[in-house]
Design an enzyme around this catalytic site. Structure first.
Site, PDB file in Angstrom:
ATOM      1  CD  GLU A   1       7.249 -10.134   2.405  1.00  0.00           C
ATOM      2  OE1 GLU A   1       6.898  -9.701   3.530  1.00  0.00           O
ATOM      3  OE2 GLU A   1       6.632 -11.014   1.792  1.00  0.00           O
TER       4      GLU A   1
ATOM      5  CB  CYS B   1       3.579 -10.088   5.527  1.00  0.00           C
ATOM      6  SG  CYS B   1       4.311 -11.689   5.626  1.00  0.00           S
TER       7      CYS B   1
END
Ligand code: SIN
Length: 475
Positions: free
Chosen positions: A249, A283
């Site tokens: 990720e 993110c």
């Protein structure tokens, strides 16, 4: 509430033994305490113990693992205030956000406690009458993870809970900047009945050393990483040698799009929530704003009014919305990006006074263009560059013009545009008239160089399981 050894969780974790890795408060730069550091040999021994223990853990019925995970979930809820306090101390985010993270982190444990009972295989209609075919799912074995400092609890539970539910053992290296929360939730897992060798937290001499061990140790079958695309590439390359499964990720560069038919007030509310959660250090947070030229000035004026109401400060103080940045270096990097955008022609919407320490007041930049560095790079801070666009085709081109593909957001009230734009955006997750998309029930993950694999949801446990095909012949 229980106390661990008659102490609060915070005082239990914040040991004053002066050995190991020192952990500091990013709001005050005060020393919080130390966590133990393992040598290479000690980490290797932990992997061997995780490997042996996994055999028994995987033999438990899914329901038994589920009950243990449920107890872990309950204990985290019981200790929510202590955990949130500890999280704010070491990470800096406002206490309300820390509490939200504790619940968010716990939600993965509750979800995968349920999923532990549901790792279904399938029966396959065989192509000949004399055969029967089916699949079963089995845990990969020892899984390990490297997790970031921006969500010190949730990024661990999002990986540990499916791994444990699947029947894997799990070793995590938390960020060296925020290891206290990791040790705290592991302590609660042990109280819940998770064996010590099934869930282990390690901090090594360096992140590089632990990364090398995790990617090269023959007993480790799986690596899950949340962090930058640059480090993800290194770990993937290192994992190639042993053909280890990886879930990554990685970085994002989320476009936040406001069409001229959008509800501007809702878009502003969404923009504030997405951009300034965790001081912009996520993110999936909006990295660049694209606003139709017809509503550009209106959006900026309303966005600026809302931004000016945000309170910057120590996350433990009442009413604070934005805490410090994680390190002085992080602040310098963001300031350099702002400077470069200003040199390239962007303008600040409001003038901010410089802040001391690791604090940075939110900045909105207008007259931003697609070619500026601040548009192509992940800012990871409270800065909102706003670009004007004229039409949908030009917009889609600019929004997809990145190596990243994690999250994107857009606001419109046109239903046909909703479908066309949602399908055209090259991202793993798209928020439509919504910017708070994270949930334990939905698959979190990116495409392109934002990663591989999905976390949370029913897909999350498959990342820790192998499919085995069984063929029965001669029937
Ligand atoms: C991240 O984007 O850093 C994680 C945020 C989330 O899970 O909501």
């Amino acid at each position: 509430m229980h106390a661990i050894n008659n102490k609060s969780l915070v005082s239990f974790m914040v040991s004053d033994r002066e050995e190991g890795l020192a952990v500091y408060n990013p709001a005050t730069q005060e020393l919080l305490g130390y966590v133990p550091v393992s040598t290479e040999q000690e980490i290797s021994d932990k992997v061997s113990r995780a490997h042996s223990a996994q055999k028994d853990w995987s033999k438990l019925a899914g329901k038994q693992r589920s009950e243990i995970l449920q107890r872990w979930f309950q204990l985290i809820i019981e200790y929510q205030n202590d955990l949130a306090h500890l999280l704010t101390l070491e990470q800096g985010k406002p206490l309300a956000e820390s509490k939200a993270e504790v619940f968010y982190g716990a939600s993965f444990i509750e979800w995968f406690a349920e999923e532990a009972k549901r790792s279904y295989g399938e029966t396959i209609p065989a192509p000949t009458p004399s055969k029967r075919m089916l699949t079963i799912k089995q845990p990969v074995g020892v899984a390990c993870a490297i997790t970031p400092w921006n969500f010190p609890i949730a990024m661990i539970t999002r990986k540990a809970a499916p791994a444990l539910a699947a029947g894997c053992s799990f070793i995590v290296k938390p960020s060296e900047l925020t290891p206290l929360s990791a040790f705290a939730i592991a302590e609660l897992a042990y109280q819940a009945g998770v064996p010590q060798d099934i869930l282990q937290v390690v901090v090594g001499n360096s992140a590089e050393e632990v990364g090398r061990i995790f990617t090269s140790h023959p007993l480790i079958r799986k690596l899950s990483f949340t962090g930058s695309t640059r480090v993800g590439r290194i770990l993937m390359r290192q994992s190639a040698e042993g053909i280890k499964r990886t879930s990554l990720e990685l970085g994002g560069n989320a476009p936040f799009i406001v069409f001229d038919d959008a509800d501007i007030d809702a878009a502003v509310e969404g923009a504030i929530a997405s951009k300034f959660r965790n001081a912009g250090q996520t993110c999936i947070c909006a990295n660049r704003f694209y606003v139709h030229s017809k509503v550009y000035d209106e959006f900026i004026a309303k966005f600026d009014t809302a931004v000016n109401q945000l309170k910057l400060g120590n996350g433990l103080e009442e009413g604070v919305n934005i805490g410090p940045l994680i390190t002085p270096q992080a602040k310098q990097n963001i300031e350099a990006l702002i400077e470069s955008a200003l040199k390239q022609g962007a303008k600040k919407v409001s003038t901010q006074k410089p802040q001391k320490g690791q604090f940075l007041l939110p900045v909105i930049l207008r007259d931003v263009t697609q070619s500026m560095d601040i548009v192509s790079q992940e800012i990871f801070g409270p800065v909102a560059p706003v670009i004007a666009f004229e039409n949908e085709q030009q917009l889609i081109g600019m929004a997809n013009d990145t190596i990243h593909g994690l999250a994107a957001y857009f606001f419109t009230n046109n239903i046909s545009r909703v479908w066309k734009v949602a399908e055209a955006l090259e991202y793993g997750m798209v928020g439509i008239n919504d910017s708070m998309i994270s949930s334990e029930v939905a698959p979190f993950g990116g495409i392109k160089q934002s990663g591989i694999g999905r976390e949370g949801a029913r897909q999350g446990m498959d990342e820790y399981m192998d499919i085995k095909y069984l063929c029965f012949g001669g029937l």
